[in-house]
Design an enzyme around this catalytic site. Sequence first.
Site, short mmCIF file in Angstrom:
data_model
loop_
_atom_site.label_atom_id
_atom_site.label_comp_id
_atom_site.label_asym_id
_atom_site.label_seq_id
_atom_site.Cartn_x
_atom_site.Cartn_y
_atom_site.Cartn_z
N GLU A 17 39.78 42.37 29.66
CA GLU A 17 40.02 43.82 29.51
C GLU A 17 41.14 44.09 28.50
O GLU A 17 42.18 43.44 28.54
CB GLU A 17 40.38 44.42 30.88
CG GLU A 17 40.74 45.89 30.80
CD GLU A 17 41.02 46.47 32.18
OE1 GLU A 17 40.20 46.32 33.10
OE2 GLU A 17 42.08 47.11 32.31
N ALA A 51 44.74 57.69 29.91
CA ALA A 51 44.95 58.81 30.84
C ALA A 51 44.54 60.13 30.18
O ALA A 51 44.84 60.37 29.02
CB ALA A 51 46.41 58.87 31.25
N HIS A 77 35.32 51.76 29.52
CA HIS A 77 35.76 52.43 30.74
C HIS A 77 35.62 53.93 30.46
O HIS A 77 35.71 54.37 29.31
CB HIS A 77 37.21 52.10 31.07
CG HIS A 77 37.45 50.65 31.36
ND1 HIS A 77 38.45 50.22 32.18
CD2 HIS A 77 36.83 49.52 30.92
CE1 HIS A 77 38.44 48.90 32.26
NE2 HIS A 77 37.47 48.45 31.48
N LYS A 167 29.43 54.76 46.00
CA LYS A 167 29.32 54.53 44.54
C LYS A 167 28.11 53.65 44.23
O LYS A 167 27.41 53.85 43.25
CB LYS A 167 30.54 53.75 44.02
CG LYS A 167 31.82 54.51 43.96
CD LYS A 167 32.86 53.67 43.21
CE LYS A 167 34.24 53.95 43.74
NZ LYS A 167 35.30 53.37 42.96
P1 FAD Z 1 37.44 56.84 43.32
O1 FAD Z 1 36.34 55.91 43.66
O2 FAD Z 1 37.11 58.27 43.13
O3 FAD Z 1 38.54 56.69 44.49
C1 FAD Z 1 39.80 57.35 44.41
C2 FAD Z 1 40.27 57.71 45.82
O4 FAD Z 1 39.43 58.72 46.37
C3 FAD Z 1 40.20 56.56 46.81
O5 FAD Z 1 41.29 56.69 47.69
C4 FAD Z 1 38.88 56.77 47.54
O6 FAD Z 1 38.90 56.24 48.85
C5 FAD Z 1 38.76 58.27 47.53
N1 FAD Z 1 37.35 58.73 47.40
C6 FAD Z 1 36.37 58.19 46.64
N2 FAD Z 1 35.26 58.92 46.71
C7 FAD Z 1 35.54 59.96 47.53
C8 FAD Z 1 34.78 61.07 48.00
N3 FAD Z 1 33.51 61.26 47.62
N4 FAD Z 1 35.39 61.95 48.83
C9 FAD Z 1 36.69 61.79 49.22
N5 FAD Z 1 37.45 60.75 48.82
C10 FAD Z 1 36.88 59.86 47.98
N6 FAD Z 1 42.20 54.12 35.11
C11 FAD Z 1 42.17 54.78 33.91
O7 FAD Z 1 42.73 55.88 33.80
N7 FAD Z 1 41.51 54.23 32.83
C12 FAD Z 1 40.87 53.03 32.90
O8 FAD Z 1 40.29 52.56 31.93
C13 FAD Z 1 40.88 52.32 34.15
N8 FAD Z 1 40.25 51.12 34.31
C14 FAD Z 1 40.21 50.51 35.54
C15 FAD Z 1 39.48 49.32 35.71
C16 FAD Z 1 39.40 48.70 36.94
C17 FAD Z 1 38.60 47.43 37.09
C18 FAD Z 1 40.09 49.26 38.06
C19 FAD Z 1 40.04 48.59 39.42
C20 FAD Z 1 40.84 50.42 37.91
C21 FAD Z 1 40.88 51.08 36.66
N9 FAD Z 1 41.60 52.27 36.47
C22 FAD Z 1 41.58 52.91 35.26
C23 FAD Z 1 42.38 52.82 37.57
C24 FAD Z 1 41.57 53.85 38.40
O9 FAD Z 1 41.24 54.96 37.59
C25 FAD Z 1 42.45 54.26 39.57
O10 FAD Z 1 42.59 53.21 40.47
C26 FAD Z 1 42.07 55.57 40.23
O11 FAD Z 1 43.19 55.97 41.02
C27 FAD Z 1 40.85 55.49 41.13
O12 FAD Z 1 39.70 55.33 40.40
P2 FAD Z 1 38.30 55.07 41.17
O13 FAD Z 1 37.24 55.08 40.15
O14 FAD Z 1 38.39 53.89 42.04
O15 FAD Z 1 38.25 56.40 42.05
#
Ligand code: FAD
Length: 288
Positions: A17, A51, A77, A167
């Site tokens: 990455e 961001a 991403h 998801k």
């Molecule tokens: P979600 O799956 O939406 O989860 C976020 C929170 O909401 C969790 O607490 C979950 O339990 C909760 N949740 C999920 N779905 C729901 C729902 N339907 N209703 C209520 N609650 C819900 N960030 C960046 O800005 N740019 C990047 O390029 C980037 N790359 C990443 C790559 C990887 C492999 C990983 C692991 C993380 C990356 N991140 C990146 C960080 C990521 O954006 C953060 O961790 C963010 O806080 C959560 O993203 P998510 O897609 O897991 O969110």
Amino acid sequence: MRIAQMYARRGPVVSFEFFPPKTDAGYVNLVRTIADLKRLDPSFVSVTWGAGGSTRRKTIDLVTRIEQEIGITAMAHFTCVGSTADELAASLDHMQEVGVENVLALRGDPPRDQSSFRPVPGGFGHADELIAFIKSRWDFCVGGACYPETHPEAPSAEEDLRHCAHKVEVGAEFLITQLFFDNRDFFSFEEKARRAGIRVPIVPGIMPVTSHENIRRMASLCGACIPAPLERRLAAAGDDAERTLEVGIDWATEQCRALLEHGVPGFHFYTLNKSPATRRVYQALFAA
Ligand code: FAD
């Protein structure tokens, strides 16, 4: 090539990455880093989305450049932050036009000036909504994120896992984990995920430690624990950057060996745009 097809084959799928550099000099360095890591023949590389969508153009440009000029499959991403559904659709149209095939769909982290995530009116609040949106109109291969130690905002591990399973239900074809340093967290998460009906590949995200201070900061942001033995070794290395690097490489290599024995589908290395540590771990694992 679609990344889900890579995971469907035998053998570990290794990905690296990167994030889009801010400066021209950084860009030149990054291209050199990727060329350096290309010799290791990674399965694919990925480019983060800054961001608030701040790197939108740069992410897409870098992904296409890596694919067309360096010849490695690349994944973009893609986050919901700061964009309406129409704006996200425009980016997805653009990615499709320029030939991007693979997208890691995320909610995203809030911009630095915001303490918590707030969806924009007409945008999405969670990654599952974004994934469903992508799958409704475009033919990308889509992955999502998951959290062996639970997402820091989740009220409980069970609830986090339920959202993670959703998801997958709406179209995530593989999951990449947040960084972690204790394999027991991964094993336990994977077991619960399988019990929750998640069948897609769950890929460990590995970050070789290169700086004690940075890893403390990142681990606390991500909600990852630094195990006491690792903490002790890093403390013993003190300010010695070389020794810290060696500790980080040894720890990540041992972590990956045990994960390989367990039968993981591959590794996703968080490189922080630097190649030496990742290269050393890779060579220790796979050099003949
Ligand atoms: P979600 O799956 O939406 O989860 C976020 C929170 O909401 C969790 O607490 C979950 O339990 C909760 N949740 C999920 N779905 C729901 C729902 N339907 N209703 C209520 N609650 C819900 N960030 C960046 O800005 N740019 C990047 O390029 C980037 N790359 C990443 C790559 C990887 C492999 C990983 C692991 C993380 C990356 N991140 C990146 C960080 C990521 O954006 C953060 O961790 C963010 O806080 C959560 O993203 P998510 O897609 O897991 O969110």
